[in-house]
Design a protein around this motif. Structure first.
Motif, PDB file in Angstrom:
ATOM      1  N   ALA A 104      20.377  -6.931   5.255  1.00 48.52           N
ATOM      2  CA  ALA A 104      19.005  -7.422   5.419  1.00 48.52           C
ATOM      3  C   ALA A 104      18.052  -6.459   4.721  1.00 48.52           C
ATOM      4  CB  ALA A 104      18.651  -7.530   6.898  1.00 48.52           C
ATOM      5  N   VAL A 105      17.150  -6.995   3.903  1.00 46.32           N
ATOM      6  CA  VAL A 105      16.226  -6.163   3.137  1.00 46.32           C
ATOM      7  C   VAL A 105      14.801  -6.664   3.306  1.00 46.32           C
ATOM      8  CG1 VAL A 105      15.665  -5.205   0.873  1.00 46.32           C
ATOM      9  CG2 VAL A 105      18.024  -5.831   1.390  1.00 46.32           C
ATOM     10  N   GLU A 106      13.885  -5.726   3.468  1.00 48.71           N
ATOM     11  CA  GLU A 106      12.455  -6.030   3.387  1.00 48.71           C
ATOM     12  C   GLU A 106      11.905  -5.279   2.168  1.00 48.71           C
ATOM     13  OE1 GLU A 106       8.330  -6.092   5.946  1.00 48.71           O
ATOM     14  OE2 GLU A 106      10.270  -6.762   6.707  1.00 48.71           O
ATOM     15  N   LEU A 107      11.278  -6.019   1.263  1.00 46.47           N
ATOM     16  CA  LEU A 107      10.761  -5.447   0.025  1.00 46.47           C
ATOM     17  C   LEU A 107       9.252  -5.582  -0.027  1.00 46.47           C
ATOM     18  CD1 LEU A 107      10.938  -4.408  -2.953  1.00 46.47           C
ATOM     19  CD2 LEU A 107      11.312  -6.807  -3.613  1.00 46.47           C
ATOM     20  N   HIS A 108       8.564  -4.466  -0.320  1.00 44.11           N
ATOM     21  CA  HIS A 108       7.122  -4.476  -0.552  1.00 44.11           C
ATOM     22  C   HIS A 108       6.879  -4.000  -1.981  1.00 44.11           C
ATOM     23  CE1 HIS A 108       5.829  -5.247   3.647  1.00 44.11           C
ATOM     24  NE2 HIS A 108       7.003  -4.702   3.909  1.00 44.11           N
ATOM     25  N   TYR A 109       6.297  -4.879  -2.770  1.00 40.16           N
ATOM     26  CA  TYR A 109       6.049  -4.597  -4.189  1.00 40.16           C
ATOM     27  C   TYR A 109       4.543  -4.642  -4.409  1.00 40.16           C
ATOM     28  CZ  TYR A 109       6.886  -4.873  -9.272  1.00 40.16           C
ATOM     29  OH  TYR A 109       6.941  -4.615 -10.623  1.00 40.16           O
ATOM     30  N   TYR A 110       3.935  -3.464  -4.483  1.00 37.14           N
ATOM     31  CA  TYR A 110       2.480  -3.359  -4.515  1.00 37.14           C
ATOM     32  C   TYR A 110       1.941  -3.452  -5.937  1.00 37.14           C
ATOM     33  CZ  TYR A 110       3.472  -1.537   0.141  1.00 37.14           C
ATOM     34  OH  TYR A 110       3.931  -1.393   1.427  1.00 37.14           O
ATOM     35  N   ALA A 111       0.754  -4.017  -6.070  1.00 43.61           N
ATOM     36  CA  ALA A 111       0.143  -4.149  -7.391  1.00 43.61           C
ATOM     37  C   ALA A 111      -0.154  -2.786  -7.995  1.00 43.61           C
ATOM     38  CB  ALA A 111      -1.138  -4.981  -7.302  1.00 43.61           C
ATOM     39  N   ASN A 112      -0.581  -1.854  -7.157  1.00 43.94           N
ATOM     40  CA  ASN A 112      -0.930  -0.519  -7.640  1.00 43.94           C
ATOM     41  C   ASN A 112      -0.462   0.530  -6.646  1.00 43.94           C
ATOM     42  OD1 ASN A 112      -3.557  -2.407  -8.435  1.00 43.94           O
ATOM     43  ND2 ASN A 112      -2.803  -1.147 -10.123  1.00 43.94           N
ATOM     44  N   GLY A 113      -0.436   1.756  -7.110  1.00 38.94           N
ATOM     45  CA  GLY A 113      -0.001   2.870  -6.276  1.00 38.94           C
ATOM     46  C   GLY A 113       0.685   3.937  -7.085  1.00 38.94           C
ATOM     47  N   GLY A 114       1.185   3.553  -8.280  1.00 41.15           N
ATOM     48  CA  GLY A 114       1.841   4.526  -9.134  1.00 41.15           C
ATOM     49  C   GLY A 114       3.121   5.065  -8.513  1.00 41.15           C
ATOM     50  N   HIS A 115       3.484   6.252  -8.938  1.00 43.12           N
ATOM     51  CA  HIS A 115       4.686   6.898  -8.431  1.00 43.12           C
ATOM     52  C   HIS A 115       4.285   8.127  -7.612  1.00 43.12           C
ATOM     53  CE1 HIS A 115       9.009   7.790  -8.487  1.00 43.12           C
ATOM     54  NE2 HIS A 115       8.655   9.071  -8.559  1.00 43.12           N
ATOM     55  N   GLY A 116       4.822   8.219  -6.412  1.00 48.02           N
ATOM     56  CA  GLY A 116       4.558   9.402  -5.609  1.00 48.02           C
ATOM     57  C   GLY A 116       3.417   9.264  -4.626  1.00 48.02           C
ATOM     58  N   PHE A 117       3.132   8.028  -4.156  1.00 51.95           N
ATOM     59  CA  PHE A 117       1.984   7.884  -3.249  1.00 51.95           C
ATOM     60  C   PHE A 117       2.231   8.520  -1.889  1.00 51.95           C
ATOM     61  CE2 PHE A 117       4.034   3.667  -3.909  1.00 51.95           C
ATOM     62  CZ  PHE A 117       4.586   3.415  -2.667  1.00 51.95           C
ATOM     63  N   GLY A 118       3.457   8.571  -1.407  1.00 50.97           N
ATOM     64  CA  GLY A 118       3.785   9.311  -0.190  1.00 50.97           C
ATOM     65  C   GLY A 118       2.800   9.092   0.940  1.00 50.97           C
ATOM     66  N   SER A 119       2.298  10.187   1.510  1.00 49.83           N
ATOM     67  CA  SER A 119       1.340  10.089   2.616  1.00 49.83           C
ATOM     68  C   SER A 119      -0.096  10.221   2.129  1.00 49.83           C
ATOM     69  CB  SER A 119       1.634  11.174   3.668  1.00 49.83           C
ATOM     70  OG  SER A 119       1.552  12.473   3.095  1.00 49.83           O
ATOM     71  N   GLN A 120      -0.294  10.070   0.819  1.00 54.49           N
ATOM     72  CA  GLN A 120      -1.643  10.139   0.263  1.00 54.49           C
ATOM     73  C   GLN A 120      -2.351   8.789   0.397  1.00 54.49           C
ATOM     74  OE1 GLN A 120      -1.769  12.799  -3.504  1.00 54.49           O
ATOM     75  NE2 GLN A 120       0.210  11.765  -3.604  1.00 54.49           N
ATOM     76  N   THR A 121      -3.658   8.818   0.506  1.00 60.74           N
ATOM     77  CA  THR A 121      -4.461   7.602   0.535  1.00 60.74           C
ATOM     78  C   THR A 121      -5.176   7.461  -0.799  1.00 60.74           C
ATOM     79  OG1 THR A 121      -4.796   7.771   2.928  1.00 60.74           O
ATOM     80  CG2 THR A 121      -6.345   6.394   1.701  1.00 60.74           C
ATOM     81  N   GLN A 122      -4.981   6.315  -1.458  1.00 55.20           N
ATOM     82  CA  GLN A 122      -5.518   6.134  -2.802  1.00 55.20           C
ATOM     83  C   GLN A 122      -6.463   4.948  -2.928  1.00 55.20           C
ATOM     84  OE1 GLN A 122      -2.265   7.356  -5.932  1.00 55.20           O
ATOM     85  NE2 GLN A 122      -1.300   5.929  -4.499  1.00 55.20           N
ATOM     86  N   GLY A 123      -6.640   4.184  -1.840  1.00 59.01           N
ATOM     87  CA  GLY A 123      -7.470   2.995  -1.937  1.00 59.01           C
ATOM     88  C   GLY A 123      -6.750   1.829  -2.581  1.00 59.01           C
ATOM     89  N   THR A 124      -5.421   1.847  -2.580  1.00 59.29           N
ATOM     90  CA  THR A 124      -4.606   0.758  -3.107  1.00 59.29           C
ATOM     91  C   THR A 124      -3.792   0.141  -1.974  1.00 59.29           C
ATOM     92  OG1 THR A 124      -2.745   2.226  -3.613  1.00 59.29           O
ATOM     93  CG2 THR A 124      -4.415   1.937  -5.337  1.00 59.29           C
ATOM     94  N   THR A 125      -3.199  -1.018  -2.239  1.00 59.44           N
ATOM     95  CA  THR A 125      -2.423  -1.663  -1.184  1.00 59.44           C
ATOM     96  C   THR A 125      -1.189  -0.862  -0.809  1.00 59.44           C
ATOM     97  OG1 THR A 125      -1.393  -3.033  -2.901  1.00 59.44           O
ATOM     98  CG2 THR A 125      -3.216  -4.005  -1.658  1.00 59.44           C
ATOM     99  N   SER A 126      -0.765   0.055  -1.671  1.00 63.09           N
ATOM    100  CA  SER A 126       0.371   0.909  -1.312  1.00 63.09           C
ATOM    101  C   SER A 126       0.050   1.808  -0.116  1.00 63.09           C
ATOM    102  CB  SER A 126       0.806   1.762  -2.505  1.00 63.09           C
ATOM    103  OG  SER A 126      -0.228   2.647  -2.907  1.00 63.09           O
ATOM    104  N   ASP A 127      -1.258   1.973   0.189  1.00 59.60           N
ATOM    105  CA  ASP A 127      -1.641   2.750   1.374  1.00 59.60           C
ATOM    106  C   ASP A 127      -1.078   2.126   2.660  1.00 59.60           C
ATOM    107  OD1 ASP A 127      -3.116   4.309  -0.354  1.00 59.60           O
ATOM    108  OD2 ASP A 127      -5.077   3.563   0.296  1.00 59.60           O
ATOM    109  N   LEU A 128      -0.714   0.848   2.587  1.00 60.06           N
ATOM    110  CA  LEU A 128      -0.262   0.126   3.774  1.00 60.06           C
ATOM    111  C   LEU A 128       1.204   0.349   4.105  1.00 60.06           C
ATOM    112  CD1 LEU A 128      -1.941  -3.331   2.973  1.00 60.06           C
ATOM    113  CD2 LEU A 128      -2.808  -1.554   4.505  1.00 60.06           C
ATOM    114  N   TRP A 129       1.924   1.045   3.218  1.00 60.51           N
ATOM    115  CA  TRP A 129       3.379   1.062   3.358  1.00 60.51           C
ATOM    116  C   TRP A 129       3.847   1.612   4.697  1.00 60.51           C
ATOM    117  CZ3 TRP A 129       6.778   4.907   4.456  1.00 60.51           C
ATOM    118  CH2 TRP A 129       6.341   6.227   4.321  1.00 60.51           C
ATOM    119  N   PHE A 130       3.193   2.674   5.202  1.00 60.60           N
ATOM    120  CA  PHE A 130       3.708   3.284   6.426  1.00 60.60           C
ATOM    121  C   PHE A 130       3.550   2.355   7.623  1.00 60.60           C
ATOM    122  CE2 PHE A 130       3.358   5.762  10.330  1.00 60.60           C
ATOM    123  CZ  PHE A 130       4.591   6.399  10.317  1.00 60.60           C
TER     124      PHE A 130
END
Length: 293
Positions: A250-276
């Motif tokens: 079973a897999v859950e995949l989140h493919y964000y429009a932006n966030g680059g590489h290395g977003f980790g626990s940083q907040t960038q104002g992109t949808t990748s901020d939602l990952w956690f």
């Protein structure tokens, strides 16, 4: 580096800080690296801490406050191209988030490849490592041995977590792994080794290689996150996800429009901020946050 991008903050040498909660993985020299002579270096990169030339791997617990523990545990494996451990953004920051949500977190400081001592020479070597590359060259050949070393450390860490489950309030059947970039590769390699006593119960490779693999039998639940503008892995397709599904995982995949590489626990104002938050929602939906009767 050949060109300095706007806003670039040059790296600086940091004093090595005490790690009173860090637990050595080995009583002596780590097997296979007995002859390593490099000295550990802490480098400041903007607001991040990178630890390189690691020869003495450790495990650092971040435990939930009393009364908030769910029993779930996660081994957190930072990235860094196997040249350094991105300790603050992909290690300590993520571990604190997990602990605040009732999940026992354990940051792995694994052995890394030797890098030049000076920050300038180090950055020169890193500029080559993180240059964009095609799908046929996802993991450079010199990373394979380093991946095996990191995975060996991860296996020891998983065994240590389960061996101390009573002390740390951990359910031995809910011990997972989350890894970032090189840490994601380490997570996958550890999973593929499929050792009975060092098998993660769930896995979360975050912005790691997306190439197809041959999953273990009875693949664990997997959470995957990647940004479409990731310069390293955005053009590989989704072979990892597809091969996992074909094997019954079973897999859950989140493919964000932006966030680059290395977003980790940083907040960038992109949808990748939602990952956690999405990862925690996934854990809850999978029943990983509910204690077994």
């Amino acid at each position: 580096m050949s060109q300095t991008p706007p806003g670039f903050v040059p790296p600086k040498r940091l004093a090595i800080q005490p790690e009173p909660d860090a637990i050595p993985l080995y009583s002596g020299a780590a097997p296979g690296s007995e002859s390593w002579k490099q000295k550990e270096v802490w480098t400041g990169m903007g607001n991040q801490v990178w630890i390189r030339n690691v020869t003495k791997p450790t495990l650092t617990p971040f435990l939930p406050k009393p009364g908030t523990a769910t029993g779930a545990a996660v081994l957190v494996v930072p990235g860094g191209g196997f040249r350094f451990v991105s300790a603050s953004s992909e290690g300590w920051g993520v571990a604190r988030w997990l602990a605040d949500n009732g999940v026992a977190a354990f940051v792995l400081k694994y052995r890394t490849m030797e890098t030049p001592d000076s920050e300038a020479d180090f950055m020169g070597s890193m500029s080559k490592l993180f240059a964009p590359r095609g799908s046929a060259d996802v993991v450079p050949p010199d990373m394979n041995a380093a991946t095996n070393v990191a995975a060996a450390d991860a296996q020891v860490a998983l065994r240590m977590i389960r061996a101390n489950a009573g002390k740390w309030g951990v359910d031995t059947g809910r011990v997972g792994m989350i890894g970032f970039s090189a840490g994601a590769m380490t997570t996958i390699r550890t999973t593929l080794l499929d050792a009975p006593d060092a098998r993660p119960d769930f896995v979360a490779p975050i912005y790691g290689s997306m190439q197809a693999i041959t999953p273990p039998k009875s693949p664990q639940p997997m959470f995957v996150a990647l940004a479409s503008d990731d310069p390293l892995f955005n053009k590989e397709g989704f072979g990892l996800v597809e091969s996992w599904q074909k094997a019954g995982g079973a897999v859950e995949l989140h493919y964000y429009a932006n966030g680059g590489h290395g977003f980790g626990s940083q907040t960038q104002g992109t949808t990748s901020d939602l990952w956690f938050n999405q990862f925690m929602t996934w854990m809850k939906a999978k029943g990983l946050l509910k204690a077994k009767p």
